[in-house]
Structure formats: C-alpha cells, structure tokens
Design a protein around this motif. Structure first.
Motif, PDB file in Angstrom:
ATOM      1  N   TYR A 128       0.838  -1.196   0.000  1.00 33.57           N
ATOM      2  CA  TYR A 128       0.000   0.000   0.000  1.00 33.57           C
ATOM      3  C   TYR A 128       0.877   1.251   0.000  1.00 33.57           C
ATOM      4  O   TYR A 128       1.880   1.323   0.722  1.00 33.57           O
ATOM      5  N   SER A 130       0.647   5.632   0.116  1.00 28.94           N
ATOM      6  CA  SER A 130      -0.154   6.833   0.339  1.00 28.94           C
ATOM      7  C   SER A 130       0.780   8.023   0.256  1.00 28.94           C
ATOM      8  O   SER A 130       1.994   7.890   0.419  1.00 28.94           O
ATOM      9  N   GLN A 159      -5.659   2.446  -8.069  1.00 24.71           N
ATOM     10  CA  GLN A 159      -6.263   3.526  -7.283  1.00 24.71           C
ATOM     11  C   GLN A 159      -7.774   3.404  -7.158  1.00 24.71           C
ATOM     12  O   GLN A 159      -8.379   4.108  -6.365  1.00 24.71           O
ATOM     13  N   ASN A 162      -9.079   2.477  -3.631  1.00 26.24           N
ATOM     14  CA  ASN A 162      -8.382   3.181  -2.555  1.00 26.24           C
ATOM     15  C   ASN A 162      -8.836   4.633  -2.513  1.00 26.24           C
ATOM     16  O   ASN A 162      -9.625   5.084  -3.346  1.00 26.24           O
ATOM     17  N   GLU A 166      -4.137   7.407  -2.430  1.00 28.00           N
ATOM     18  CA  GLU A 166      -3.639   6.074  -2.112  1.00 28.00           C
ATOM     19  C   GLU A 166      -3.657   5.199  -3.355  1.00 28.00           C
ATOM     20  O   GLU A 166      -4.443   5.414  -4.277  1.00 28.00           O
ATOM     21  N   SER A 168      -2.401   0.781  -4.490  1.00 25.37           N
ATOM     22  CA  SER A 168      -1.916  -0.504  -3.982  1.00 25.37           C
ATOM     23  C   SER A 168      -1.421  -1.382  -5.115  1.00 25.37           C
ATOM     24  O   SER A 168      -1.821  -1.223  -6.277  1.00 25.37           O
TER      25      SER A 168
END
Length: 397
Positions: A128, A130, A159, A162, A166, A168
C-alpha cells in the motif's frame, strides 16, 4: 526510501508517455466554461472575448470596479500585476454602455510540487502507498501513480479501490526486491512527478498479533499462559510458506524492566517466572520468520493479568468489630496479606533491631577502651618527665 525529483530515466519517460495524453482533456477541458486558473505571485491576464477592436472595456470584480492600482487594462485585456488570493473571484467585462460582454471566474494557486510518499507492506500479497502534499496548491488536483521493478516496464498502481491519495499493488514480485513508484501530481498549472525507491524485503512489516489472551495456570502461582492469533492481514494460506515468529514481553506493574520470550510459528507461550500475586502487563509482536531483513510489527495492545492464587476460605465465626485506623483503596482482585507472614516479619524485624543495638554497644565500648588506654599512656609519659626534672635539680653544680 527517499524522496527524489523525477530523473530523466526510462521509467519516468514511460510514465509521462503513458499518462500525459489524456491529462488535460480528461480533467480540465470539462470544467465550467469561462473558468481561468492563474499562479499566485505572478502576472495574470484576463481577456474579454466580447470586446470589438479597441473599444473601451470596463472590468468589475464581484460587481465592483477593478481599482487601477490593482491591474492594467489594455485593449480589452485585464492584467493583474501580482496575483494574490484577494484577487480571486468573478470578473466581468462591460462595454461603454454597461452591457455585460463576458464573465470569468478566476482561481489562483501554485504549480504542483513534490509529494511525500509512505509505503506499508503488511504481507507478501499486498503493498500500500499513500502520499501527502508538501505544498498546498489551492487548486483542483489529480494524481497518477505507477510502479516498476525493471527498467522500461511500467505498471499501474491500483487507485480504484483506494482513497484519492492512495494506491496498492497486488501480488508484487517479491523476488525483485527493488521497487520504483512514481506519483504524478497534476493541476491546471502543470504536473510534477515524485519517485519513491524502496526495498520490498526491508519494508515488509506485519500487523501486530490479534486477540491476545492471558490464562492462569491452576495451582501454579508463577506461571501465565499467553495465547494470540495471526494478524488478519496475514492470511491462513500464507502461514505455511511464510510463517511468523513472535516476541513476547511482560513485567509486573510498577516495574520499568521487561522480560521477553521468543517463539517461531507457535501462537502461545507460557511465562514461567511471573511474580506471584502481582498484576502483569503482556504484549506480543511479530516478524516474518524467513526474512531477516523485514521489520518487527508494532506491539499489540497491553493485556493485564495476575497469576493463579490460592483462594481464601470464608470466615465461619460470627463477625466482630475491629478498630479501624485508616482506610485505603484495594483492587478487587488483590488478596489480603497472610497474618502469619506479618508475625514472622515483625519477629525478624525485632531480631535485626537487637543485633543492631548489640553491635552499636560493642563499638562504643571499644572506642571508650581505646581512649582510656591512650590517656593512660599519656599519664605515664608525664610522670617520667617529672621524675627526670627532679633528679636534675638534685644534682650538685
């Protein structure tokens, strides 16, 4: 991990090429018409499209005439010399009869800047990312994120599921430890990219163990059984290939020193040297058992427990009043001290006091004896000196 400006390497070129085509058309051309963006602290020019030739034009800001010291007007255009937030608003241009020709909503801000990127790797299946702005732009902003494990191969960082800031990566290639992540900040004044470089193996940090419980061991007043579960983010199907090891720490309440125990794969440990009758604090943390470069998780929440204690028999005789000197608070789980232990303690205290008194008397007697001997010697010396003087006087000259 480091925060770097976007280098001119293949990965950055790939990222810019991959996403730059639709940046403006996707985000900005669909805005409400007659909205103009400008950079704070710079010269911003507004053009009245409804003016004809060199006909005079009057500019108004939120219905009031623009003051000459704020701007320059030339051939239907309005130039703000040093744009500030106070100059934002709804501008309108009018002909010499006051007829409205055009309205422009002006928004001022800054160009995109670098972002601060954080990375979290709770297991081998998910990473993850951010980020936060290092400089507020005051303008509508979008982000494009991508990553690469090999030069020239760029993939999108997800995205969709999220938050706005953020992204992942699912099932990352852990064999390729080095990871490059690009986050591009985009607003109407331009774009700017930030590159995050990290080692996935070193960034791996499990979540803390969950559901930590402490159980008393019947009949054993110095033992506690501690049990816990793997973190939910470390799925069961992963435990076979990637087991966790655990570190347990404990201490009696009031102590500043922790004792620790370590185990691999097990989800329970027995404390063998707990302090009988005392409340203890217990915590557990985890680390990937096969990856020595990974990080330990944070400690689990503190759990308090007391070892097993023998239950006290309830009094059978009729209650009677006991003179009470002073009251004090007692924990519900605390046990009353043993009266026989108090008697033994008092007896030991009396013995110690007696020994101390005897030693003190012996020392005083010794000092007095030494002083007496010293004085006796001094008297003898004086007598000898007087005798010698008398003899000298009696000798004829």
């Amino acid at each position: 991990p480091s925060l770097l400006s976007c280098p001119g390497g293949l990965i950055v070129i790939g990222v810019i090429y991959l996403f730059s085509v639709n940046i403006k058309s996707e985000i900005w051309t669909n805005e409400v018409s007659d909205v103009q963006f400008g950079r704070l602290g710079s010269r911003v020019t507004l053009t009245c499209r409804g003016s004809h030739g060199g006909s005079p034009v009057e500019w108004r800001l939120n219905g009031s005439s623009v003051q000459p010291w704020q701007a320059q007007i030339s051939e239907g255009s309005l130039t703000l010399l040093n744009a500030t937030h106070s100059m934002e608003g709804n501008y309108s241009c009018h002909d010499d009869r006051g007829t409205l020709l055009q309205t422009i909503k002006l928004r001022l801000g800054h160009q995109p800047h670098f972002v601060h990127i954080s990375c979290r790797v709770p297991n081998h299946n998910k990473i993850y990312f951010s980020w936060t702005q290092t400089k507020t732009t005051h303008l509508p902003t979008r982000y494009i994120s991508s990553y690469s494990t090999k030069i020239g191969v760029v993939e999108s960082c997800e995205q969709d599921n999220n938050g706005e800031n953020e992204c992942s990566i699912t099932n990352p290639p852990f064999w390729a430890a080095k990871l490059l992540v690009n986050v591009t900040e985009i607003n109407p004044l331009g774009s700017n990219s930030t590159i995050f470089k990290g080692d996935v193996l070193k960034l791996l940090k499990p979540d803390p163990p969950e559901d930590v419980k402490v159980v008393q061991v019947d009949g054993l007043p110095t033992q506690l059984l501690v049990q816990w579960k793997y973190p939910e983010s470390w799925p069961d199907e992963m435990t076979g290939a990637f087991p966790l090891k655990f570190l347990l720490r404990y201490r009696p309440i009031g102590s500043s020193f922790w004792s620790s125990l370590e185990t691999e794969e097990n989800s329970s440990l027995r404390i063998m040297d707990a302090l009988a009758g005392h409340l203890h604090q217990i915590q557990v943390k985890a680390q990937d058992a096969l990856n020595n470069y990974s990080q330990w998780s944070e400690w689990s929440h503190v759990v308090e427990a007391r070892p097993w204690t023998d239950s006290w028999d309830e009094p059978t005789a009729e209650p009677f009043d006991i003179p009470f000197v002073e009251s004090f608070p007692v924990r519900a789980t605390d046990k009353s001290p043993d009266s026989s232990a108090d008697q033994n303690g008092n007896l030991g205290l009396l013995v110690l006091l007696g020994l101390f008194a005897a030693i003190t008397v012996a020392v005083l007697l010794t000092i007095i004896a030494l002083l007496w001997v010293r004085q006796k010697k001094q008297d003898i010396v004086k007598n000898q000196e007087l005798t010698s003087m008398v003899k000298m006087k009696s000798v004829p000259i």
